[in-house]
Scaffold this active site. Structure first.
Site, PDB file in Angstrom:
ATOM      1  N   ASP A  70     -55.169  48.338  36.346  1.00 33.95           N
ATOM      2  CA  ASP A  70     -54.111  47.460  35.855  1.00 33.95           C
ATOM      3  C   ASP A  70     -53.071  47.198  36.940  1.00 33.95           C
ATOM      4  OD1 ASP A  70     -53.496  50.256  35.513  1.00 33.95           O
ATOM      5  OD2 ASP A  70     -51.687  49.683  34.438  1.00 33.95           O
ATOM      6  N   GLU A 135     -52.447  52.657  33.659  1.00 35.83           N
ATOM      7  CA  GLU A 135     -51.657  53.656  34.380  1.00 35.83           C
ATOM      8  C   GLU A 135     -50.187  53.271  34.427  1.00 35.83           C
ATOM      9  OE1 GLU A 135     -49.573  55.564  37.731  1.00 35.83           O
ATOM     10  OE2 GLU A 135     -49.956  53.421  37.444  1.00 35.83           O
TER      11      GLU A 135
END
Length: 411
Positions: A70, A135
């Site tokens: 991400d 994350e």
């Protein structure tokens, strides 16, 4: 454009802002399969998929490599020199959201695995690549993988988050402070560095405890406060007792990370100026260290709440995130090998430092506190900024570092 740069360009162009990570997982599945490496997709949600792949003979230690799929928000398009998802290359730097944080680190780990496989390097143990979702906003993927057992047998973990800074920035006082250096030390690093960037091996980072305390009251007209219950009053009492507690723990220190860092970040309460407030909230972010566990801090906060509630208040605690700190000793095999191999490959000295920000390592350590961890990867402090970039020379060098480090750990 060589294969490793092309692949990085490909995934930078995939928009995985806090979601849609399946795009990267699918790309990696195909790429690894092309090189004879099978992988497993682990879905957090239908469009959010982590990936796990392994090579090695299984007869030895387990070395983990962690990178997240991400990225943070693209930012103000007007302030970018190029489109944030264009992966434009200028002066051997690739610009784009996620180039530093941390798709270059992820891809460096992927190509280290591919090269070791294709060169038939004997690995006596297991290399486990873990590409995670979420994350940046909660470590969802790392938590899921850890709970599924992928951290239980890890001996070491390499987190490929960015660990560098443009070396000319070493002369700035704020950078010296951030990197725990002084002017003389910064100039010595600068003189010894034959590249464009100065890197560091992060062997420690703080944990994080985030919570909100909710206060419940009873609304009433401000002209008749006696028939209501002001939610702000007990919350102020909590704040004062909490501040006294924070003052009592200020002497807890880690030799690398320093003290615990608590900050009250938000206060909310009331609906309008002529109404006794029926609710109020106070939110706190604490950067934690190994010397005072998150559990001990949480227990103390709960005790304060219990004491105030015993006097008639209605306070409740909502833990928003609980991520443990990380500190690996400097004399471990992982750190010493990373420093030796890294200094040779990067042509610079590599100081060992601790940083306040966290990584996926917190979630893996939560189920296996015995993992030795380093944070060490291509990229720099342009992470999360407009015009984020990665030095492609460093990207290539880190692939070599990871190959050599993994080979040494699994010889």
């Amino acid at each position: 454009m060589d294969e490793v740069v092309q692949a990085l360009s490909d995934i930078i162009k995939l928009n995985t802002v806090n979601g849609h990570e399946k795009l990267v997982a699918d790309y990696l599945t195909d790429l690894l399969q092309q090189h004879g490496i099978s992988s497993k997709a682990v879905a957090y949600e239908p469009d959010r998929v982590s990936l796990v792949a392994e090579i090695g003979d299984g007869n030895g230690p387990v070395v983990g490599f962690d990178g997240h799929e991400d990225i943070v928000a693209l930012g103000d398009a007007a302030k970018w020199q190029v489109d944030a998802l264009s992966a434009t290359i200028k002066d051997n730097n690739m610009l784009g959201r996620g180039t530093s944080d941390m798709k270059s680190g992820l891809m460096a780990g992927v190509f280290a695995m591919i090269h070791l496989k294709e060169q038939n390097v004997p690995l006596h143990g297991t290399l486990r690549l873990m590409a995670t979702v979420g994350e940046e906003y909660g470590q969802y993927g790392a938590k899921q993988l850890a709970e599924a057992g992928y951290a239980k047998d890890l001996d070491t973990l390499i987190v490929g988050e960015p660990s560098g800074v443009n070396k000319q920035l070493l002369l700035q006082k704020q950078i010296q402070y951030m990197l725990q250096s002084d002017e003389a030390g910064a100039k010595a690093l600068l003189a010894a560095n034959q590249t464009n960037e100065q890197h560091f091996i992060e062997l420690a980072h703080k944990g994080s405890l985030t919570y909100t305390v909710h206060s419940k009251g009873v609304a009433a007209h401000s002209s008749m406060p006696e028939i209501g219950k002001n939610a702000i009053t007990p919350l102020m009492t909590f704040y004062q007792k909490e501040e006294a507690y924070f003052n009592s723990i200020k002497d807890f220190r880690n030799p690398v990370l320093g003290p615990v860092t608590p900050v009250v970040t938000m206060v909310k309460g009331g609906e309008q100026i002529n109404t006794v407030p029926a609710s109020a909230d106070l939110s706190v972010k604490i950067r934690t260290i190994p010397e005072l566990s998150n559990a001990d801090i949480t227990a103390s906060i709960k005790q304060i709440i219990a004491e105030i509630n015993a006097q008639g208040a209605e306070l409740t605690l909502d833990i928003l995130s609980d991520l443990r700190p990380m500190h690996t000793m400097a004399d471990t095999q992982l750190v010493t090998l990373a420093q030796q191999i890294g200094e040779d490959t990067l042509q610079q000295k590599l100081p060992l430092i601790g940083v306040p920000g966290g990584t996926d390592a917190s979630s893996f350590l939560a189920v296996n506190p015995n993992i030795d961890v380093i944070v060490f990867g291509p990229g720099n402090i342009t992470a999360h900024q407009v015009n984020e970039y990665v030095d492609l020379d460093m990207y290539h060098r880190f692939i070599t570092i990871y190959e050599q480090l993994i080979t040494a750990l699994l010889k």
